[in-house]
Structure formats: structure tokens, C-alpha cells
Design a protein around this motif. Structure first.
Motif, short mmCIF file in Angstrom:
data_model
loop_
_atom_site.label_atom_id
_atom_site.label_comp_id
_atom_site.label_asym_id
_atom_site.label_seq_id
_atom_site.Cartn_x
_atom_site.Cartn_y
_atom_site.Cartn_z
N ALA A 1 1.53 5.17 1.25
CA ALA A 1 1.21 6.18 2.27
C ALA A 1 2.18 7.34 2.13
O ALA A 1 3.38 7.13 1.99
CB ALA A 1 1.29 5.58 3.66
N GLN B 1 0.85 -1.19 0.00
CA GLN B 1 0.00 0.00 0.00
C GLN B 1 0.89 1.25 0.00
O GLN B 1 2.05 1.19 0.39
CB GLN B 1 -0.94 0.01 1.19
N SER C 1 -5.74 7.98 3.42
CA SER C 1 -5.44 6.84 2.55
C SER C 1 -6.30 6.79 1.29
O SER C 1 -5.98 6.04 0.37
CB SER C 1 -5.59 5.53 3.33
N ARG D 1 -9.09 3.45 -3.73
CA ARG D 1 -7.77 3.72 -3.19
C ARG D 1 -6.70 3.36 -4.21
O ARG D 1 -6.84 2.39 -4.95
CB ARG D 1 -7.56 2.95 -1.90
#
Length: 156
Positions: A17, A15, A28, A68
Motif C-alpha cells: 500500500a 500486501q 489497491s 493486483r
């Protein structure tokens, strides 16, 4: 951080960030709304013509929590942009909406988060613009006891 570096980091992440200079994370559900090349042609205060080119990422957030951005998607956007604009391996600048205006940041990586680091201004022509160099600060105690007015010198 250069383009090649972010690509290498993205390949090893599950992911993405981004962390602001104050330590808070960009929510996020952000999007990268732009990847582009920005060229700036300018003259500094000493009269020298200069040129600067960076790759620009613009981060944006809205109440869209269902889409996302994953590392592989950002890699695809980067590759498409690189192919379209013929990017060199340039430094990356990141734009992100602050409370009052868009902030511009340099980019770094701490092994987990991409760090948005503060940019600073500076005079590029210190030798030509007339700003005097700062004099070094010296403590009198560091000069030693070479004065003729030393109480033990016998001159008083």
C-alpha cells in the motif's frame, strides 16, 4: 528510502500500500509500470556542475481490479531491473499521476504503508548566487537593560 530498504520491507509484507502526503491511499489496484534509473546532469545557479542519480518507480492505476501487485511480484521486478541496469543502492523516487500532472515523491515506510512524501526545491549554491542570508530576529526585551536611556538610568 534506498533500494535495499524497500526490498527488506517487501519481504515482510502480505500486501503493498502506498499512502499519499494527504493521507489517502493509492487505490489497491495500482501497477508499478516502470522501474528505472534516472540520471540528471545539471549546473546550479552558482555555476557548479552536479550529477544526481535515483531509482524511479512509476505507479499507475486503471480500472483493472483483477491484477493486483503483490510484494513478491514487485521484488521480482526490482531484481530484474537491478540485474539489467546494474543498480547501486540508490534513493528511490516515485512518480504518480495527480489530477493535473505527474507528481514526484520521496519514499518512506511507517511499518504498514509506503509513504509518498513531498519533494522540495532548494538553492544548491546559496553562497554563490547572491541571496542574502536571513538576519536573525531579536526581541528588544531580550537585549537586557544596558541602554543609557533606561528610565532608571538617570540620563533623562
Amino acid at each position: 528510502m534506498k533500494l535495499s530498504e524497500i526490498k527488506n520491507h517487501l519481504q515482510n509484507l502480505d500486501q503493498i500500500a502506498f499512502q499519499l502526503p494527504n493521507g489517502k491511499l493509492v487505490p489497491s489496484h495500482f501497477h508499478v509500470t516502470e522501474v528505472g534509473k534516472i540520471t540528471k546532469d545539471f549546473i546550479d545557479c552558482g555555476g557548479k556542475v552536479r550529477n544526481e542519480t535515483v531509482i524511479n518507480f512509476q505507479l499507475w492505476e486503471e480500472n483493472d481490479y483483477d491484477h493486483r501487485l503483490h510484494p513478491e511480484k514487485l521484488l521480482k521486478i526490482i531484481e530484474l531491473s537491478k540485474k539489467t541496469f546494474n543498480f547501486d543502492d540508490l534513493e528511490i523516487e516515485v512518480e504518480y499521476q495527480g489530477k493535473e500532472t505527474i507528481g514526484k515523491y520521496n519514499l518512506d515506510f511507517d511499518g504498514k504503508h509506503f509513504l509518498l512524501t513531498s519533494k522540495v526545491t532548494a538553492c544548491l549554491a546559496l553562497d554563490a548566487c547572491g541571496i542574502p542570508a536571513q538576519k536573525p530576529r531579536i526581541r528588544i526585551s531580550e537585549l537586557g537593560q544596558t541602554s543609557c536611556c533606561d528610565p532608571s538610568s538617570g540620563c533623562c
